[in-house]
Design a protein around this motif. Structure first.
Motif, PDB file in Angstrom:
ATOM      1  N   LEU A  42       0.722  -1.307   0.138  1.00 29.43           N
ATOM      2  CA  LEU A  42      -0.146  -0.037   0.121  1.00 29.43           C
ATOM      3  C   LEU A  42       0.895   1.349  -0.123  1.00 29.43           C
ATOM      4  O   LEU A  42       0.473   2.006  -0.610  1.00 29.43           O
ATOM      5  CB  LEU A  42      -0.889   0.064   1.074  1.00 29.43           C
ATOM      6  N   ILE A  43       1.907   1.478   0.711  1.00 30.58           N
ATOM      7  CA  ILE A  43       2.758   2.464   0.878  1.00 30.58           C
ATOM      8  C   ILE A  43       3.335   2.574  -0.455  1.00 30.58           C
ATOM      9  O   ILE A  43       3.659   3.854  -0.926  1.00 30.58           O
ATOM     10  CB  ILE A  43       3.974   2.248   1.861  1.00 30.58           C
ATOM     11  N   ARG A  44       3.903   1.457  -1.257  1.00 23.33           N
ATOM     12  CA  ARG A  44       4.473   1.476  -2.589  1.00 23.33           C
ATOM     13  C   ARG A  44       3.524   2.259  -3.448  1.00 23.33           C
ATOM     14  O   ARG A  44       3.880   3.180  -4.297  1.00 23.33           O
ATOM     15  CB  ARG A  44       4.962   0.381  -3.028  1.00 23.33           C
ATOM     16  N   LEU A  45       2.254   1.534  -3.623  1.00 21.66           N
ATOM     17  CA  LEU A  45       1.182   2.046  -4.527  1.00 21.66           C
ATOM     18  C   LEU A  45       0.921   3.627  -4.103  1.00 21.66           C
ATOM     19  O   LEU A  45       0.641   4.338  -5.177  1.00 21.66           O
ATOM     20  CB  LEU A  45      -0.033   1.278  -4.262  1.00 21.66           C
ATOM     21  N   SER A  46       0.846   3.950  -2.898  1.00 25.71           N
ATOM     22  CA  SER A  46       0.809   5.523  -2.682  1.00 25.71           C
ATOM     23  C   SER A  46       1.811   6.462  -3.252  1.00 25.71           C
ATOM     24  O   SER A  46       1.656   7.580  -3.440  1.00 25.71           O
ATOM     25  CB  SER A  46       0.653   5.686  -1.086  1.00 25.71           C
ATOM     26  N   GLY A  98       0.231   3.618 -10.665  1.00 27.05           N
ATOM     27  CA  GLY A  98      -0.001   2.365 -10.320  1.00 27.05           C
ATOM     28  C   GLY A  98       1.286   1.477 -10.568  1.00 27.05           C
ATOM     29  O   GLY A  98       2.352   1.919 -11.099  1.00 27.05           O
ATOM     30  N   MET A  99       1.373   0.199 -10.288  1.00 28.73           N
ATOM     31  CA  MET A  99       2.426  -0.542 -10.456  1.00 28.73           C
ATOM     32  C   MET A  99       2.057  -1.819 -10.980  1.00 28.73           C
ATOM     33  O   MET A  99       0.865  -2.263 -10.626  1.00 28.73           O
ATOM     34  CB  MET A  99       3.264  -0.808  -9.079  1.00 28.73           C
ATOM     35  N   SER A 100       2.895  -2.873 -11.784  1.00 33.91           N
ATOM     36  CA  SER A 100       2.335  -4.007 -11.995  1.00 33.91           C
ATOM     37  C   SER A 100       2.572  -4.952 -10.812  1.00 33.91           C
ATOM     38  O   SER A 100       3.458  -4.557  -9.985  1.00 33.91           O
ATOM     39  CB  SER A 100       3.297  -4.672 -13.438  1.00 33.91           C
ATOM     40  N   ARG A 135      -2.514  -2.922 -13.932  1.00 31.32           N
ATOM     41  CA  ARG A 135      -1.556  -2.548 -12.896  1.00 31.32           C
ATOM     42  C   ARG A 135      -2.575  -2.329 -11.547  1.00 31.32           C
ATOM     43  O   ARG A 135      -3.656  -2.323 -11.510  1.00 31.32           O
ATOM     44  CB  ARG A 135      -1.295  -0.805 -13.420  1.00 31.32           C
ATOM     45  N   VAL A 136      -1.723  -2.147 -10.655  1.00 27.71           N
ATOM     46  CA  VAL A 136      -2.591  -2.076  -9.353  1.00 27.71           C
ATOM     47  C   VAL A 136      -2.554  -0.554  -8.716  1.00 27.71           C
ATOM     48  O   VAL A 136      -1.377  -0.009  -8.806  1.00 27.71           O
ATOM     49  CB  VAL A 136      -1.770  -3.039  -8.272  1.00 27.71           C
ATOM     50  N   HIS A 137      -3.376   0.120  -8.331  1.00 28.88           N
ATOM     51  CA  HIS A 137      -3.593   1.369  -8.039  1.00 28.88           C
ATOM     52  C   HIS A 137      -4.103   1.386  -6.324  1.00 28.88           C
ATOM     53  O   HIS A 137      -4.991   0.738  -6.199  1.00 28.88           O
ATOM     54  CB  HIS A 137      -4.502   2.241  -8.853  1.00 28.88           C
ATOM     55  N   ILE A 138      -3.773   2.456  -5.720  1.00 32.95           N
ATOM     56  CA  ILE A 138      -4.268   2.645  -4.473  1.00 32.95           C
ATOM     57  C   ILE A 138      -5.637   3.335  -4.607  1.00 32.95           C
ATOM     58  O   ILE A 138      -5.963   4.172  -5.515  1.00 32.95           O
ATOM     59  CB  ILE A 138      -3.460   3.445  -3.562  1.00 32.95           C
TER      60      ILE A 138
END
Length: 185
Positions: free
Chosen positions: A73-77, A82-84, A125-128
């Motif tokens: 969650l911290i990385r996504l913020s 977003g990130m794969s 991609r994953v997004h917060i």
């Protein structure tokens, strides 16, 4: 957080450096009277890691997240695009399978969401989410307070040196893994 001192505070050696007499005794027996310094340092590193993780886990699990999910969650913020799953795995130095489970948890709790990658139709991609940002906002102050307490009495120079030494350990471990890998040198 109140300051707590117990009788289990580590004693100091003649140079004024802390050590754990129980670890020293066990390591002296293990090495049959040989040098114990590296083994004591490894034990102290492991104990420090566990102390920080216990405090960190206590704070995040009390709010329904594992420390691994919190890391994601911290990385996504910090990433507006977003990130794969692969990027998250590399950033956290864990497997994609591990990240997939953590993202499943975050998605279940509406803290993150998967979306198609605009550059690659086969990827996501994953997004917060806004709820994820709100969760982090509520967690930020207690975490900063807890870390201030666990590192109480450390100077900024000592914290920088601790960070430096820990990352040197990580670098050495990675070199060893590369050397031991098939075809490694």
């Amino acid at each position: 957080m109140k300051q707590v001192h117990t009788s289990s505070d580590s004693p100091s050696d003649p140079a004024g450096l802390r050590y754990d007499p129980r670890v020293r005794e066990v390591m002296t027996a293990f090495t049959q009277g040989g040098d114990t310094l590296a083994l004591e340092a490894a034990a102290a590193t492991r104990a420090a890691h566990h102390a920080v993780e216990r405090l960190r886990s206590h704070g995040s699990e009390g709010r329904g997240l594992s420390s691994g999910a919190l890391d994601v969650l911290i990385r996504l913020s910090a990433t507006p695009d977003g990130m794969s799953i692969g990027e998250l795995a590399r950033a956290g130095d864990v497997t994609s399978r591990n990240i997939t489970g953590l993202v499943d948890t975050l998605e279940r709790d509406s803290l993150a969401r998967r979306a198609p990658d605009p550059q690659d139709r086969r990827a996501v991609r994953v997004h917060i989410t806004d709820a994820g940002r709100a969760w982090l906002d509520s967690f930020r102050h207690p975490t900063q307070h807890a870390m201030s307490a666990v590192f109480h009495g450390f100077t900024p120079d000592e914290l920088a040196q601790l960070r430096h030494l820990c990352l040197r350990l990580v670098d050495n471990q990675r070199r060893i893994e590369q050397y031991l890998a098939p075809g490694g040198q």
